[in-house]
Design a protein around this motif. Structure first.
Motif, mmCIF file in Angstrom:
data_model
loop_
_atom_site.group_PDB
_atom_site.id
_atom_site.type_symbol
_atom_site.label_atom_id
_atom_site.label_comp_id
_atom_site.label_asym_id
_atom_site.label_seq_id
_atom_site.Cartn_x
_atom_site.Cartn_y
_atom_site.Cartn_z
ATOM 1 N N VAL A 87 0.838 -1.206 0.000
ATOM 2 C CA VAL A 87 0.000 0.000 0.000
ATOM 3 C C VAL A 87 0.871 1.254 0.000
ATOM 4 C CG1 VAL A 87 -1.629 1.324 1.402
ATOM 5 C CG2 VAL A 87 -1.987 -1.116 1.046
ATOM 6 N N GLN A 90 2.392 1.732 -3.468
ATOM 7 C CA GLN A 90 1.402 2.200 -4.422
ATOM 8 C C GLN A 90 1.102 3.684 -4.202
ATOM 9 O OE1 GLN A 90 -2.278 0.080 -4.194
ATOM 10 N NE2 GLN A 90 -3.021 0.855 -6.156
ATOM 11 N N ARG A 91 0.999 4.092 -2.962
ATOM 12 C CA ARG A 91 0.747 5.495 -2.650
ATOM 13 C C ARG A 91 1.908 6.378 -3.124
ATOM 14 N NH1 ARG A 91 0.931 8.150 3.120
ATOM 15 N NH2 ARG A 91 0.208 10.208 2.601
#
Length: 102
Positions: A87, A90-91
């Protein structure tokens, strides 16, 4: 299994106390960490310490099933770290793509 003497029992209780102090320091780091990576690393460290504490408690209480609980907790800890890392990556990619557009 090694016989649980009074000295060993006292030593392991002391080790558990020190590990709890380290868990609290890691918790503070997880809350105050300026970056997501600091927080993920602190949570991973907390998970690892908890697994070690469960193993020591298993020895002190002479309950072998707690080792199974520790193994399960270690696997869940690894899974959580992998998901959080994914996560965060991806951010980071989304923020970089947004910067390139501007």
């Amino acid at each position: 299994m090694i016989e649980l003497t009074t000295f060993l029992h006292t030593f392991l209780i002391g080790v558990l106390c020190v590990m709890m102090c380290v868990v609290f320091v890691c918790l503070i780091r997880a809350i105050l960490g300026p970056r997501v990576t600091d927080r993920v690393l602190a949570l991973n460290m907390i998970g690892t310490l908890v697994v070690m504490m469960i193993c020591i408690l298993s020895y002190l209480l002479e309950e072998a099933f707690l080792i199974d609980v520790a193994i399960l907790y270690a696997l869940l800890n690894m899974l959580v770290v992998v998901v959080l890392t994914r996560v965060a990556e991806q951010r980071h990619r989304e923020l970089k793509a947004k910067e390139r557009e501007d």
